[in-house]
Design a protein around this motif. Structure first.
Motif, PDB file in Angstrom:
ATOM      1  N   VAL A 140     105.203  64.864  98.107  1.00 38.09           N
ATOM      2  CA  VAL A 140     105.413  63.708  97.241  1.00 38.09           C
ATOM      3  C   VAL A 140     104.501  63.859  96.025  1.00 38.09           C
ATOM      4  O   VAL A 140     103.337  64.227  96.152  1.00 38.09           O
ATOM      5  CB  VAL A 140     105.108  62.386  97.975  1.00 38.09           C
ATOM      6  CG1 VAL A 140     105.235  61.190  97.040  1.00 38.09           C
ATOM      7  CG2 VAL A 140     106.031  62.221  99.180  1.00 38.09           C
ATOM      8  N   SER A 141     105.052  63.578  94.858  1.00 35.86           N
ATOM      9  CA  SER A 141     104.278  63.596  93.625  1.00 35.86           C
ATOM     10  C   SER A 141     104.726  62.415  92.781  1.00 35.86           C
ATOM     11  O   SER A 141     105.516  61.579  93.239  1.00 35.86           O
ATOM     12  CB  SER A 141     104.475  64.927  92.889  1.00 35.86           C
ATOM     13  OG  SER A 141     103.534  65.044  91.836  1.00 35.86           O
ATOM     14  N   GLY A 142     104.227  62.334  91.555  1.00 37.01           N
ATOM     15  CA  GLY A 142     104.555  61.183  90.734  1.00 37.01           C
ATOM     16  C   GLY A 142     104.670  61.512  89.268  1.00 37.01           C
ATOM     17  O   GLY A 142     104.309  62.598  88.812  1.00 37.01           O
ATOM     18  N   CYS A 143     105.194  60.539  88.533  1.00 37.28           N
ATOM     19  CA  CYS A 143     105.389  60.660  87.097  1.00 37.28           C
ATOM     20  C   CYS A 143     105.213  59.285  86.470  1.00 37.28           C
ATOM     21  O   CYS A 143     105.738  58.290  86.985  1.00 37.28           O
ATOM     22  CB  CYS A 143     106.785  61.202  86.811  1.00 37.28           C
ATOM     23  SG  CYS A 143     107.143  61.420  85.065  1.00 37.28           S
ATOM     24  N   ASN A 144     104.479  59.246  85.358  1.00 40.30           N
ATOM     25  CA  ASN A 144     104.316  58.008  84.601  1.00 40.30           C
ATOM     26  C   ASN A 144     105.162  58.088  83.338  1.00 40.30           C
ATOM     27  O   ASN A 144     105.159  59.104  82.659  1.00 40.30           O
ATOM     28  CB  ASN A 144     102.852  57.799  84.200  1.00 40.30           C
ATOM     29  CG  ASN A 144     101.939  57.681  85.395  1.00 40.30           C
ATOM     30  OD1 ASN A 144     102.336  57.228  86.449  1.00 40.30           O
ATOM     31  ND2 ASN A 144     100.709  58.103  85.228  1.00 40.30           N
ATOM     32  N   LEU A 145     105.861  57.004  83.046  1.00 41.00           N
ATOM     33  CA  LEU A 145     106.669  56.921  81.832  1.00 41.00           C
ATOM     34  C   LEU A 145     106.185  55.765  80.975  1.00 41.00           C
ATOM     35  O   LEU A 145     105.619  54.800  81.485  1.00 41.00           O
ATOM     36  CB  LEU A 145     108.146  56.719  82.165  1.00 41.00           C
ATOM     37  CG  LEU A 145     108.849  57.796  82.987  1.00 41.00           C
ATOM     38  CD1 LEU A 145     110.305  57.392  83.217  1.00 41.00           C
ATOM     39  CD2 LEU A 145     108.765  59.155  82.324  1.00 41.00           C
ATOM     40  N   LYS A 146     106.457  55.853  79.679  1.00 39.29           N
ATOM     41  CA  LYS A 146     106.148  54.747  78.772  1.00 39.29           C
ATOM     42  C   LYS A 146     107.317  53.776  78.679  1.00 39.29           C
ATOM     43  O   LYS A 146     107.163  52.657  78.213  1.00 39.29           O
ATOM     44  CB  LYS A 146     105.781  55.274  77.386  1.00 39.29           C
ATOM     45  CG  LYS A 146     104.429  55.942  77.374  1.00 39.29           C
ATOM     46  CD  LYS A 146     103.962  56.240  75.978  1.00 39.29           C
ATOM     47  CE  LYS A 146     102.560  56.835  76.025  1.00 39.29           C
ATOM     48  NZ  LYS A 146     102.053  57.170  74.710  1.00 39.29           N
ATOM     49  N   SER A 147     108.497  54.233  79.089  1.00 45.95           N
ATOM     50  CA  SER A 147     109.651  53.332  79.172  1.00 45.95           C
ATOM     51  C   SER A 147     110.047  53.243  80.638  1.00 45.95           C
ATOM     52  O   SER A 147     109.577  54.016  81.462  1.00 45.95           O
ATOM     53  CB  SER A 147     110.823  53.872  78.342  1.00 45.95           C
ATOM     54  OG  SER A 147     111.466  54.929  79.032  1.00 45.95           O
ATOM     55  N   GLY A 148     110.912  52.350  80.947  1.00 49.07           N
ATOM     56  CA  GLY A 148     111.384  52.231  82.320  1.00 49.07           C
ATOM     57  C   GLY A 148     112.599  53.087  82.596  1.00 49.07           C
ATOM     58  O   GLY A 148     113.267  52.922  83.604  1.00 49.07           O
TER      59      GLY A 148
END
Length: 128
Positions: free
Chosen positions: A85-93
């Protein structure tokens, strides 16, 4: 869940929006994704590298490359699988990711590029 198979290597990705770690009013959206790599071939493979293309509706596309996945370079015998499992951050949804795992066939040293299927990241900001 999305799935792709390349030369007997099956990759499945399942994405989850993490509302409790996101701050939509600050343009911060957090997603996690679970990747399962399953060796359905008759050969042993080792995952050496990853390359991700990340698309965020609020930014220019990004390319992320590196060795292994979450600090590991798993070896998969025929019939074995590896999940992380990993993750990602976005500035939009709203965004999407796709990628490639470079894997080595340990029998003869041949390198293959295994497709990581494109998956959508959509914030569920209207859910109660």
């Amino acid at each position: 869940m999305v799935t792709a198979v390349t030369e007997g290597i099956k990759v499945c990705v399942e994405v989850t929006y993490q509302a409790e770690f996101s701050s939509p009013h600050q343009h911060h959206y957090v997603f996690t994704y679970k990747v399962t790599i399953e060796n359905k071939s008759q050969f042993t493979y080792q995952l050496l590298r990853r390359k991700w293309e990340i698309f965020d509706a609020a930014e220019n596309p990004k390319i992320i490359e590196g060795n292994g996945v979450v600090g590991q370079q798993p070896i998969l015998e025929p019939g074995e699988s590896h999940t992380y499992v990993s993750g990602c951050n976005l500035k939009s949804g709203l965004g999407k990711m796709k990628g490639v795992f470079t894997m080595e066939k340990l029998f003869d040293g041949k390198l293959i590029n295994v497709e990581v299927p494109e998956f959508q990241m959509i914030a569920n900001i209207f859910h109660n």
